[in-house]
Design a protein around this motif. Sequence first.
Motif, PDB file in Angstrom:
ATOM      1  N   VAL A   9       0.829  -1.209   0.000  1.00  0.00           N
ATOM      2  CA  VAL A   9       0.000   0.000   0.000  1.00  0.00           C
ATOM      3  C   VAL A   9       0.862   1.257   0.000  1.00  0.00           C
ATOM      4  CG1 VAL A   9      -1.623   1.363   1.368  1.00  0.00           C
ATOM      5  CG2 VAL A   9      -2.010  -1.082   1.050  1.00  0.00           C
ATOM      6  N   PHE A  10       1.869   1.295   0.851  1.00  0.00           N
ATOM      7  CA  PHE A  10       2.730   2.467   0.928  1.00  0.00           C
ATOM      8  C   PHE A  10       3.583   2.617  -0.333  1.00  0.00           C
ATOM      9  CE2 PHE A  10       1.503   2.854   5.265  1.00  0.00           C
ATOM     10  CZ  PHE A  10       1.830   4.143   5.649  1.00  0.00           C
ATOM     11  N   ALA A  11       3.955   1.490  -0.940  1.00  0.00           N
ATOM     12  CA  ALA A  11       4.743   1.557  -2.171  1.00  0.00           C
ATOM     13  C   ALA A  11       3.955   2.248  -3.270  1.00  0.00           C
ATOM     14  CB  ALA A  11       5.159   0.155  -2.608  1.00  0.00           C
ATOM     15  N   PHE A  12       2.693   1.874  -3.429  1.00  0.00           N
ATOM     16  CA  PHE A  12       1.899   2.492  -4.487  1.00  0.00           C
ATOM     17  C   PHE A  12       1.483   3.916  -4.125  1.00  0.00           C
ATOM     18  CE2 PHE A  12       1.692  -1.823  -6.016  1.00  0.00           C
ATOM     19  CZ  PHE A  12       1.730  -1.638  -7.393  1.00  0.00           C
ATOM     20  N   THR A  13       1.359   4.200  -2.837  1.00  0.00           N
ATOM     21  CA  THR A  13       1.128   5.588  -2.418  1.00  0.00           C
ATOM     22  C   THR A  13       2.342   6.443  -2.773  1.00  0.00           C
ATOM     23  OG1 THR A  13      -0.242   4.827  -0.569  1.00  0.00           O
ATOM     24  CG2 THR A  13       0.545   7.092  -0.479  1.00  0.00           C
ATOM     25  N   LEU A  14       3.533   5.901  -2.497  1.00  0.00           N
ATOM     26  CA  LEU A  14       4.766   6.611  -2.828  1.00  0.00           C
ATOM     27  C   LEU A  14       4.910   6.781  -4.334  1.00  0.00           C
ATOM     28  CD1 LEU A  14       7.448   7.888  -1.978  1.00  0.00           C
ATOM     29  CD2 LEU A  14       8.460   5.595  -1.959  1.00  0.00           C
ATOM     30  N   LEU A  15       4.490   5.776  -5.096  1.00  0.00           N
ATOM     31  CA  LEU A  15       4.573   5.859  -6.553  1.00  0.00           C
ATOM     32  C   LEU A  15       3.756   7.044  -7.067  1.00  0.00           C
ATOM     33  CD1 LEU A  15       5.379   4.852  -9.328  1.00  0.00           C
ATOM     34  CD2 LEU A  15       3.516   3.183  -9.218  1.00  0.00           C
ATOM     35  N   MET A  16       2.581   7.257  -6.473  1.00  0.00           N
ATOM     36  CA  MET A  16       1.770   8.410  -6.876  1.00  0.00           C
ATOM     37  C   MET A  16       2.507   9.711  -6.585  1.00  0.00           C
ATOM     38  SD  MET A  16      -2.160   7.400  -5.898  1.00  0.00           S
ATOM     39  CE  MET A  16      -1.813   6.884  -4.211  1.00  0.00           C
ATOM     40  N   GLY A  17       3.128   9.781  -5.402  1.00  0.00           N
ATOM     41  CA  GLY A  17       3.870  10.982  -5.034  1.00  0.00           C
ATOM     42  C   GLY A  17       5.075  11.210  -5.927  1.00  0.00           C
ATOM     43  N   VAL A  18       5.792  10.136  -6.242  1.00  0.00           N
ATOM     44  CA  VAL A  18       6.978  10.254  -7.093  1.00  0.00           C
ATOM     45  C   VAL A  18       6.579  10.677  -8.503  1.00  0.00           C
ATOM     46  CG1 VAL A  18       8.809   8.925  -8.230  1.00  0.00           C
ATOM     47  CG2 VAL A  18       8.416   8.670  -5.778  1.00  0.00           C
ATOM     48  N   THR A  19       5.444  10.169  -8.993  1.00  0.00           N
ATOM     49  CA  THR A  19       4.959  10.561 -10.315  1.00  0.00           C
ATOM     50  C   THR A  19       4.688  12.062 -10.357  1.00  0.00           C
ATOM     51  OG1 THR A  19       3.945   8.383 -10.656  1.00  0.00           O
ATOM     52  CG2 THR A  19       3.174  10.178 -12.056  1.00  0.00           C
ATOM     53  N   PHE A  20       4.042  12.567  -9.295  1.00  0.00           N
ATOM     54  CA  PHE A  20       3.795  14.010  -9.206  1.00  0.00           C
ATOM     55  C   PHE A  20       5.113  14.769  -9.126  1.00  0.00           C
ATOM     56  CE2 PHE A  20       3.384  17.802  -6.527  1.00  0.00           C
ATOM     57  CZ  PHE A  20       2.468  18.538  -7.283  1.00  0.00           C
ATOM     58  N   HIS A  21       6.058  14.237  -8.362  1.00  0.00           N
ATOM     59  CA  HIS A  21       7.364  14.878  -8.210  1.00  0.00           C
ATOM     60  C   HIS A  21       8.096  14.948  -9.543  1.00  0.00           C
ATOM     61  CE1 HIS A  21      11.240  15.993  -6.480  1.00  0.00           C
ATOM     62  NE2 HIS A  21      11.784  14.971  -7.129  1.00  0.00           N
ATOM     63  N   LEU A  22       8.060  13.868 -10.306  1.00  0.00           N
ATOM     64  CA  LEU A  22       8.719  13.848 -11.612  1.00  0.00           C
ATOM     65  C   LEU A  22       8.136  14.924 -12.523  1.00  0.00           C
ATOM     66  CD1 LEU A  22       8.982   9.999 -12.288  1.00  0.00           C
ATOM     67  CD2 LEU A  22      10.856  11.568 -11.768  1.00  0.00           C
ATOM     68  N   TYR A  23       6.805  15.072 -12.457  1.00  0.00           N
ATOM     69  CA  TYR A  23       6.153  16.069 -13.309  1.00  0.00           C
ATOM     70  C   TYR A  23       6.422  17.481 -12.810  1.00  0.00           C
ATOM     71  CZ  TYR A  23       2.460  19.075 -15.091  1.00  0.00           C
ATOM     72  OH  TYR A  23       1.780  20.120 -15.644  1.00  0.00           O
ATOM     73  N   ASP A  24       6.176  17.713 -11.522  1.00  0.00           N
ATOM     74  CA  ASP A  24       6.242  19.061 -10.968  1.00  0.00           C
ATOM     75  C   ASP A  24       7.667  19.604 -10.904  1.00  0.00           C
ATOM     76  OD1 ASP A  24       4.963  21.341  -9.465  1.00  0.00           O
ATOM     77  OD2 ASP A  24       6.328  20.630  -7.906  1.00  0.00           O
ATOM     78  N   THR A  25       8.627  18.738 -10.622  1.00  0.00           N
ATOM     79  CA  THR A  25      10.006  19.191 -10.407  1.00  0.00           C
ATOM     80  C   THR A  25      10.880  19.065 -11.640  1.00  0.00           C
ATOM     81  OG1 THR A  25       9.825  18.559  -8.080  1.00  0.00           O
ATOM     82  CG2 THR A  25      12.043  18.906  -8.954  1.00  0.00           C
ATOM     83  N   HIS A  26      10.689  18.014 -12.408  1.00  0.00           N
ATOM     84  CA  HIS A  26      11.626  17.751 -13.506  1.00  0.00           C
ATOM     85  C   HIS A  26      11.048  18.020 -14.896  1.00  0.00           C
ATOM     86  CE1 HIS A  26      14.671  16.143 -10.835  1.00  0.00           C
ATOM     87  NE2 HIS A  26      13.748  15.398 -10.254  1.00  0.00           N
ATOM     88  N   VAL A  27       9.834  17.552 -15.159  1.00  0.00           N
ATOM     89  CA  VAL A  27       9.300  17.640 -16.519  1.00  0.00           C
ATOM     90  C   VAL A  27       8.880  19.057 -16.873  1.00  0.00           C
ATOM     91  CG1 VAL A  27       7.517  16.770 -18.088  1.00  0.00           C
ATOM     92  CG2 VAL A  27       8.559  15.248 -16.401  1.00  0.00           C
ATOM     93  N   LEU A  28       8.443  19.853 -15.893  1.00  0.00           N
ATOM     94  CA  LEU A  28       8.010  21.219 -16.199  1.00  0.00           C
ATOM     95  C   LEU A  28       9.149  22.043 -16.786  1.00  0.00           C
ATOM     96  CD1 LEU A  28       5.573  22.214 -13.317  1.00  0.00           C
ATOM     97  CD2 LEU A  28       5.043  21.524 -15.651  1.00  0.00           C
ATOM     98  N   GLU A  29      10.382  21.723 -16.401  1.00  0.00           N
ATOM     99  CA  GLU A  29      11.549  22.354 -17.028  1.00  0.00           C
ATOM    100  C   GLU A  29      11.920  21.490 -18.236  1.00  0.00           C
ATOM    101  OE1 GLU A  29      13.147  25.188 -16.294  1.00  0.00           O
ATOM    102  OE2 GLU A  29      11.691  25.611 -14.696  1.00  0.00           O
ATOM    103  N   PHE A  30      11.079  21.549 -19.270  1.00  0.00           N
ATOM    104  CA  PHE A  30      11.200  20.641 -20.407  1.00  0.00           C
ATOM    105  C   PHE A  30      12.552  20.794 -21.107  1.00  0.00           C
ATOM    106  CE2 PHE A  30      10.481  19.244 -24.755  1.00  0.00           C
ATOM    107  CZ  PHE A  30       9.832  18.041 -24.528  1.00  0.00           C
ATOM    108  N   PRO A  31      13.164  19.678 -21.558  1.00  0.00           N
ATOM    109  CA  PRO A  31      12.677  18.311 -21.395  1.00  0.00           C
ATOM    110  C   PRO A  31      13.037  17.682 -20.050  1.00  0.00           C
ATOM    111  CG  PRO A  31      14.687  18.277 -22.670  1.00  0.00           C
ATOM    112  CD  PRO A  31      14.389  19.728 -22.385  1.00  0.00           C
ATOM    113  N   LEU A  32      13.985  18.300 -19.312  1.00  0.00           N
ATOM    114  CA  LEU A  32      14.358  17.740 -18.018  1.00  0.00           C
ATOM    115  C   LEU A  32      15.099  18.788 -17.201  1.00  0.00           C
ATOM    116  CD1 LEU A  32      14.535  15.124 -16.231  1.00  0.00           C
ATOM    117  CD2 LEU A  32      16.801  14.784 -17.227  1.00  0.00           C
TER     118      LEU A  32
END
Length: 309
Positions: free
Chosen positions: A165-188
């Motif tokens: 349960v915590f692994a998939f909860t963390l996966l959701m958070g990491v997905t948001f982190h990848l988008y909010d922190t890294h992808v918004l400064e396209f491409p990385l």
Amino acid sequence: MSESTTQVDRFSAVQVYVHFLMALAILVLFLTGTAITFSGHVGWLVAVVGYQNIVLIHIVAGVTLFITLLYFIFYLLTGLATGDVPTAWMPTPGTVREAITYAKHILGRGEEPRPGKYTWIQKSEMLIIAVELTVLTLTGLVLMFPGLLLRYRPSFLVASDLHAVFAFTLLMGVTFHLYDTHVLEFPLDTSVFTGTVSLERAREEWAGWVDDEGTRTDGGETGTERHIQIAGVVVVLFTFAVIYSGVMIDRILAPVPGTQVTLYLLDAPETILEGSFGLFWGLGLNVAMLVIIAGLVGLLYGITIRVTD
């Protein structure tokens, strides 16, 4: 020299490489853990790598994460002794005020806040990830040494369920982190790999940090304020872990609705993943796998920039 070409130190070498190792281990754990838990839905990975190899890689990645966390804890404790511990990521009362100011700004009722080295969103991300990693590390250790709790079957299965349960909860958070922190400064956004950002970007995104005297890479505070922050974040982490864990344990041990049967007494309980929604869940899991693989590609690309620069 223009502000767009002037670089400001944002991360130390320790922070860069610890972030890389932790991110690499976490993404590999996601990839292999999903294959272990839902092999029927991501069978292509099992077919390519082999189930036993996936289990072995999962364990190696877990050990890597554990060792990296231990090193970082030692790094923090050393910083306490030298007065150079990084504390800029820790939430403070000012973080709450910043979040309220941001909400008002979104509603058109005020100016945009001037965050320090990390915004309130980034601090929230790091706090939540720290809590989830703590639970995953503890439950992962239990699963690595099943003899410790195997005689107490409910406890062992609770640890297994919490881990998933915590692994998939963390996966959701990491997905948001990848988008909010890294992808918004396209491409990385590569600042977490190079350790630097442009002065122009720093003034735009972290105005409070740049305006302060001495934008130190570690972001440490001095004197009593630092120790108050550390004590406060420990209390918050502990409280959050207790509340969240209590809720999850209560749900796992609760009887199945309409029966007196609890899930931990069933050898092979039917799950929604095996029902009519199997195709839907299978699609979702494979999309998650693609996100993880994309994250790994970006991570390896970023560290390549670091070592070849």
